[in-house]
Write a protein that holds these residues in place. Structure first.
Motif, mmCIF file in Angstrom:
data_model
loop_
_atom_site.group_PDB
_atom_site.id
_atom_site.type_symbol
_atom_site.label_atom_id
_atom_site.label_comp_id
_atom_site.label_asym_id
_atom_site.label_seq_id
_atom_site.Cartn_x
_atom_site.Cartn_y
_atom_site.Cartn_z
ATOM 1 N N ASP A 144 0.850 -1.184 0.000
ATOM 2 C CA ASP A 144 0.000 0.000 0.000
ATOM 3 C C ASP A 144 0.891 1.241 0.000
ATOM 4 O O ASP A 144 1.807 1.375 0.810
ATOM 5 N N ARG A 145 0.613 2.166 -0.930
ATOM 6 C CA ARG A 145 1.477 3.345 -1.064
ATOM 7 C C ARG A 145 1.447 4.191 0.209
ATOM 8 O O ARG A 145 2.462 4.742 0.622
ATOM 9 N N GLY A 146 0.275 4.280 0.837
ATOM 10 C CA GLY A 146 0.206 5.025 2.088
ATOM 11 C C GLY A 146 1.026 4.371 3.182
ATOM 12 O O GLY A 146 1.696 5.050 3.962
ATOM 13 N N ALA A 147 1.006 3.029 3.248
ATOM 14 C CA ALA A 147 1.805 2.326 4.246
ATOM 15 C C ALA A 147 3.295 2.512 3.985
ATOM 16 O O ALA A 147 4.090 2.642 4.928
ATOM 17 N N ILE A 148 3.692 2.546 2.724
ATOM 18 C CA ILE A 148 5.103 2.749 2.395
ATOM 19 C C ILE A 148 5.536 4.163 2.781
ATOM 20 O O ILE A 148 6.640 4.373 3.310
ATOM 21 N N ARG A 149 4.669 5.137 2.526
ATOM 22 C CA ARG A 149 5.021 6.511 2.913
ATOM 23 C C ARG A 149 5.160 6.624 4.431
ATOM 24 O O ARG A 149 6.065 7.294 4.936
ATOM 25 N N ALA A 150 4.262 5.960 5.160
ATOM 26 C CA ALA A 150 4.366 5.977 6.623
ATOM 27 C C ALA A 150 5.658 5.314 7.084
ATOM 28 O O ALA A 150 6.347 5.813 7.991
ATOM 29 N N LEU A 151 6.018 4.182 6.464
ATOM 30 C CA LEU A 151 7.258 3.489 6.823
ATOM 31 C C LEU A 151 8.469 4.362 6.508
ATOM 32 O O LEU A 151 9.426 4.427 7.301
#
Length: 542
Positions: A269-276
């Motif tokens: 998930d792109r949002g999860a990658i940005r958060a990571l």
């Protein structure tokens, strides 16, 4: 005499038409339906109009961009006779005349398709050489379409050279290949070459939306964008994924959704990658490991997570140099890339790239992929607390002990008591002085021109050049001192002067006032060569 009736077999219900996959069903039938290859279509159209047709065409490009489809379209364009049977070669074949329909259905006797992967030898080419001497049966040109031509053997290529050099006027060769570097130069020099480009993601997204609508399937724009990104410029690959997604949505009784496509493809998930990525920048080791495990539990390959992080670093770097954003990117991703590009310097971005690239290779070869991915992320977090090699050399040259510059904090900053946050740049510099960070305090006095200061957020002017990784080092230092995460960035706009500029302006004003006093003015008038020396402005430390 009895009448007899021959009932014969009972009438059979019509057989349902066999299902055709989307990649075949929506294969382009005209050049206007061929997406992403405008330059090639224009060149070919001009050649047809001016009657400057080559005798051999070479179509090269990655899988699924339309090489074989283009070859068939060229065969139709050169053999079309129009609805009235009186037409000539055209870039817009009618599609209704017998040659057009026969070529589209793959049954034209004068359009011969051959797969070089299964016909590699000189014997297969000898058959072509013998057949080219005979004129076309019903078409204007006899067309030979050879797919994956790079698979031909060396003797086969050599046997084809003479025919390619001087072919009969009624013969045209159409070669397609994904590996043009394997074709001998002697063959390349005898062909007109067209390089079919990867299809841009935005055009693929639009094409998939059209196909989904034609199939009566609802699809979320984000889902189509995910499919287009996974297709990597290949219309055929994307249509195959869309086919699978529509089938999955049919079972679920709903539209093609982004989360379903992401789960189907095993994408992060792109949002999860940005958060990571944000956790890595902030040095949040527990949060980063938990986020990685959450992706792993969803079925995402650890190597895929590292690859997505590499894509993020690359995207931030491109944003920093001013490259336009991809139209397919969502607004929140653009905002995040803009924010990170203003905060992160080039040395840090290059270091992140190298660390993640090394971690990606280690995960690919590791016996324990998820554990290797965790260690790679911890290495990135640890390295983010270290000074840049250039800054380290500068510190050593200035006499700072190496141990002091490379050692990690003695305690977790989160365990330190939160100090009262500074509200002015002067207090910020004093806080750094008290924390034994005189070098950073001097940089704050010299370079920080605040646009907005609402602790723990500080936005400073980007108009004045800043030292490399200044914002990152300042944020890490303030986190260690105050126990809070600071958001420090740069922006354009009106800003307050730096402390050094303020002190200099006050000193200049006081000097001007002294020079304007009657006594000093009279002394300078009496002694024209006299100068006011030894004047300094004491810096306030309040």
């Amino acid at each position: 005499m009895s009448d007899s009736f021959d009932l014969g077999e009972p009438p059979q219900p019509p057989k349902p038409e066999a299902y055709r996959v989307l990649a075949r069903k929506y294969r382009p039938q005209t050049f206007s339906e061929l997406i992403g290859q405008d330059a090639m279509v224009q060149t070919l159209g001009n050649a047809i109009k001016r009657d400057r047709l080559a005798h051999a065409f070479l179509l090269t490009g990655v899988r699924g961009v339309g090489k074989t489809s283009t070859a068939r379209l060229i065969a139709k364009a050169l053999n079309c006779i129009g609805p009235d049977g009186q037409g000539g070669p055209t870039i817009d074949p009618c599609g209704v005349c017998e040659p057009c329909r026969a070529i589209a259905e793959g049954r034209h006797i004068d359009v011969i398709e051959m797969d070089a992967a299964s016909h590699t030898g000189i014997g297969d080419i000898r058959e072509i050489i013998d057949a080219v001497r005979y004129a076309a049966v019903s078409a204007r040109y006899k067309m030979y379409i050879i797919d994956e031509v790079h698979m031909l053997s060396k003797p086969a290529f050599n046997g084809l050279l003479k025919t390619l050099e001087e072919p009969p006027e009624h013969v045209k060769f159409l070669f397609a290949t994904t590996e043009v570097d394997k074709i001998p130069v002697t063959v390349l020099s005898r062909c007109q070459r067209f390089d079919l480009r990867r299809i841009p993601s935005d055009k693929l997204t639009d094409h998939f939306a059209h196909v989904a609508a034609a199939e009566g399937a609802e699809a979320e724009p984000e889902a189509l964008a995910l499919i287009a990104r996974a297709a990597e410029g290949s219309a055929r690959d994307g249509l195959s994924i869309l086919d699978q997604a529509i089938a999955h949505a049919g079972l679920e009784g709903g539209a093609v959704r982004a989360d379903a496509v992401r789960a189907m493809l095993g994408l992060s998930d792109r949002g999860a990658i940005r958060a990571l990525f944000g956790m890595l920048l902030e040095g949040d080791a527990p949060g980063a490991l938990a986020a990685l495990r959450a992706q792993y539990d969803l079925g995402v390959d650890p190597q895929g997570v590292l690859r997505s992080l590499l894509e993020t670093v690359h995207a931030v770097t491109l944003a920093k140099v001013g490259t336009p954003f991809d139209p397919a990117q969502p607004a929140e991703e653009r905002e995040a890339l803009t924010r990170w590009s203003s905060r992160l310097g080039y040395p840090l971005l290059h270091r992140l790239w190298q660390l993640l690239l090394r971690g990606h290779g280690e995960v690919a070869a590791a016996a324990l992929p998820i554990e290797a991915a965790e260690m790679a992320l911890l290495r990135v977090i640890h390295a983010s607390t270290l000074p840049d090699p250039g800054e380290l050399a500068k510190l050593v040259a200035n006499g700072a002990p190496i141990a002091a510059t490379t050692a990690a904090p003695a305690a977790d900053p989160a365990d330190a008591p939160a100090a009262s946050l500074p509200t002015t740049v002067e207090q910020l510099a004093a806080l750094l002085e008290a924390a034994k960070r005189p070098g950073l305090a001097d940089q704050v006095r010299n370079h920080v021109r605040p646009i907005r200061f609402e602790a723990p957020e500080l936005v400073i002017s980007a108009a004045k050049p800043l030292p490399a990784d200044f914002t990152r080092e300042l944020g890490l230092a303030l986190k260690a001192i105050t126990g809070q995460n600071w958001r420090i960035g740069t922006a354009d706009g009106p800003a307050q002067p730096s402390l050094r500029e303020t002190e200099q302006a006050e000193a200049d004003a006081e000097r001007a006032q002294v020079l304007a006093s009657p006594v000093v003015a009279a002394a300078l008038h009496a002694f024209p060569d006299a100068e006011l020396v030894g004047w300094t402005k004491t810096r306030s430390t309040s």
